[in-house]
Write an enzyme that holds these catalytic residues in place. Structure first.
Site, PDB file in Angstrom:
ATOM      1  N   LYS A   1       8.628   2.797   2.969  1.00 12.40           N
ATOM      2  CA  LYS A   1       7.874   3.514   1.926  1.00 12.40           C
ATOM      3  C   LYS A   1       6.572   4.055   2.504  1.00 12.40           C
ATOM      4  O   LYS A   1       6.204   5.208   2.252  1.00 12.40           O
ATOM      5  CB  LYS A   1       7.622   2.585   0.722  1.00 12.40           C
ATOM      6  CG  LYS A   1       8.895   2.321  -0.086  1.00 12.40           C
ATOM      7  CD  LYS A   1       8.764   1.219  -1.109  1.00 12.40           C
ATOM      8  CE  LYS A   1      10.153   0.904  -1.694  1.00 12.40           C
ATOM      9  NZ  LYS A   1      10.170  -0.218  -2.625  1.00 12.40           N
TER      10      LYS A   1
ATOM     11  N   GLN B   1       6.500  -4.685  -4.801  1.00  7.22           N
ATOM     12  CA  GLN B   1       7.829  -4.896  -4.218  1.00  7.22           C
ATOM     13  C   GLN B   1       8.477  -6.150  -4.819  1.00  7.22           C
ATOM     14  O   GLN B   1       7.854  -7.206  -4.881  1.00  7.22           O
ATOM     15  CB  GLN B   1       7.712  -5.013  -2.683  1.00  7.22           C
ATOM     16  CG  GLN B   1       9.030  -5.077  -1.949  1.00  7.22           C
ATOM     17  CD  GLN B   1       9.868  -3.799  -2.074  1.00  7.22           C
ATOM     18  OE1 GLN B   1       9.340  -2.702  -2.224  1.00  7.22           O
ATOM     19  NE2 GLN B   1      11.171  -3.949  -2.021  1.00  7.22           N
TER      20      GLN B   1
ATOM     21  N   ASP C   1       7.816   3.146 -10.064  1.00 11.28           N
ATOM     22  CA  ASP C   1       9.144   2.527  -9.951  1.00 11.28           C
ATOM     23  C   ASP C   1       9.992   2.782 -11.199  1.00 11.28           C
ATOM     24  O   ASP C   1      11.216   2.616 -11.168  1.00 11.28           O
ATOM     25  CB  ASP C   1       8.994   1.003  -9.797  1.00 11.28           C
ATOM     26  CG  ASP C   1       9.273   0.521  -8.389  1.00 11.28           C
ATOM     27  OD1 ASP C   1      10.079   1.171  -7.689  1.00 11.28           O
ATOM     28  OD2 ASP C   1       8.711  -0.509  -7.996  1.00 11.28           O
TER      29      ASP C   1
HETATM   30  N1  GUN Z   1      13.235  -4.298  -4.431  1.00  9.49           N
HETATM   31  C1  GUN Z   1      14.444  -3.737  -4.190  1.00  9.49           C
HETATM   32  N2  GUN Z   1      14.465  -2.460  -4.641  1.00  9.49           N
HETATM   33  C2  GUN Z   1      13.246  -2.226  -5.172  1.00  9.49           C
HETATM   34  C3  GUN Z   1      12.652  -1.075  -5.781  1.00  9.49           C
HETATM   35  O1  GUN Z   1      13.253  -0.013  -5.952  1.00  9.49           O
HETATM   36  N3  GUN Z   1      11.367  -1.223  -6.176  1.00  9.49           N
HETATM   37  C4  GUN Z   1      10.679  -2.388  -6.022  1.00  9.49           C
HETATM   38  N4  GUN Z   1       9.419  -2.442  -6.469  1.00  9.49           N
HETATM   39  N5  GUN Z   1      11.200  -3.454  -5.468  1.00  9.49           N
HETATM   40  C5  GUN Z   1      12.472  -3.365  -5.039  1.00  9.49           C
END
Ligand code: GUN
Length: 282
Positions: free
Chosen positions: A52, A96, A119
Site C-alpha cells: 500500500k 490493517q 476501506d
Molecule cells: N486485511 C486484509 N484485507 C484487508 C483490507 O482490504 N483492508 C484492511 N484494512 N485490512 C485488510
C-alpha cells in the site's frame, strides 16, 4: 482455453490514471495523504501494508505509517484514530486487519470518520452502498467490478453467483453486482446443492477461503470466473479458491492467482484516497 483477465495490467492502468489526477490536484495545491496503521507484526499484514505504501509512492499520494506494538491498547488505538480524524492534512485512514485479539475490530472500524473510511468498512459506508447512495466501497469487490467492466464483460441481466458472505468481500460484492443490474445469488457454506447453484452463474465470484475448492463441477460452460482466494499450497506456490487448470478448460474468462483480483484491491484503495479529497471538500 479461457481468456485470462489480467488484473496486473488493469490495475497498472488505473494507477496511471490516478497518478495523472493526483499530479493535476498537486498543481492546484491539493495534496492527498493516507494514514496506514498496523498493530503488531503479522508477516502477511506487513507485506500488504508495504504494498500500500509503495502504491502511494508511485501515484504521488503521501503516506503516514503507524507501526504500533502488539500490546497497544484499544484505547490508544482509538485515541490515534480520533487524532487522525481531526487532522486536515490526513484524507484517508486505514487500519490493517486483523487486529490483535484484545482489540474490538468493530469498535475500531466505527471510530474512523466516514469521510476518511477509504476501506469502505464503516457501517455508514456499508449502509450507503446498500441503499444506493454514493460512498466508499470495499476495495476488493469494487476492483472486481472494474475488472469486469474493463474486460468488456456485461453484468446487467446476467446470473451472478457469489460464493462467500463476508463483510469485506461477499456481501458488498453482491450489492455491487445488484447495482450493476445483475441477478444475484449469495451462497455460502450452508448452501444446499452448492455445485448446482454455482453452475447457474454467468459470472461466478469465488470468495470461499478454501484452496482450489472450485473445480469444473461448479462452473457452467462459458461462464466468467473471478477468484478472490489467495493461499500457499504445499510447495509454497500461490493458488486461489479455484482449481485454475481444471476450470480454465470450461469457462470463457478467468482471473489468475496471483495477478488477478489481488492487484485490483490496492488500485481501488488508491482510488478511494483520491475520492476522499472531494468528499472532504464538500
Ligand atoms: N486485511 C486484509 N484485507 C484487508 C483490507 O482490504 N483492508 C484492511 N484494512 N485490512 C485488510
Amino acid at each position: 482455453m479461457a481468456r485470462m483477465i489480467d488484473g496486473k495490467a488493469i490495475s497498472a492502468q488505473i494507477k496511471d490514471e490516478l497518478k495523472e489526477k493526483v499530479a493535476a490536484m498537486k498543481a492546484e495545491g491539493v495534496e492527498v495523504t493516507l494514514a496506514v496503521i498496523q498493530v503488531g507484526s503479522d508477516p502477511a499484514s506487513s507485506v500488504y501494508v508495504g504494498n500500500k505504501k509503495k502504491a502511494c509512492g508511485y501515484i504521488g499520494i503521501g503516506s503516514l505509517a503507524y507501526e504500533l506494538p502488539e500490546e497497544t491498547s484499544e484505547q490508544e488505538l482509538l485515541d490515534l484514530i480520533e487524532e487522525l480524524n481531526g487532522r486536515k492534512d490526513v484524507n484517508g485512514i486505514l487500519v490493517q486487519l486483523p487486529l490483535p485479539k484484545h482489540i474490538d475490530e468493530d469498535k475500531v472500524i466505527a471510530a474512523i470518520h466516514p469521510d476518511k473510511d477509504v476501506d469502505g468498512f464503516h457501517p455508514q459506508s456499508v449502509g450507503k452502498l446498500c441503499i444506493g447512495q454514493p460512498g466508499f466501497v470495499s476495495c476488493t469487490p469494487a476492483g472486481i467490478i472494474q475488472l469486469l467492466k474493463r474486460s468488456g464483460i456485461e453484468i446487467a441481466g446476467k446470473e451472478c453467483v457469489v460464493i462467500g458472505r463476508s463483510n469485506i468481500v461477499g456481501k458488498p460484492m453482491a450489492l455491487l453486482l445488484l447495482r450493476e443490474n445483475g441477478t444475484v445469488t449469495v451462497s455460502h457454506s450452508k448452501t444446499e446443492n452448492l455445485k448446482e447453484v454455482a453452475r447457474r452463474a454467468d459470472i461466478l465470484v469465488a470468495a470461499v477461503g478454501r484452496p482450489k475448492m472450485i473445480t469444473r463441477d461448479y462452473v457452467k460452460e462459458g461462464a466468467v470466473v473471478i477468484d478472490v482466494g489467495i493461499h500457499r499450497n504445499e510447495n509454497n506456490k500461490l493458488c486461489g479458491d479455484v482449481d485454475f487448470e481444471d476450470v480454465a478448460s470450461v469457462c470463457s474468462a478467468i482471473t489468475p492467482v496471483p495477478g488477478g483480483v489481488g492487484p485490483m484491491t490496492i488500485a481501488m484503495l488508491m482510488n478511494n484516497c483520491v475520492e476522499s479529497v472531494k468528499l472532504q471538500a464538500k
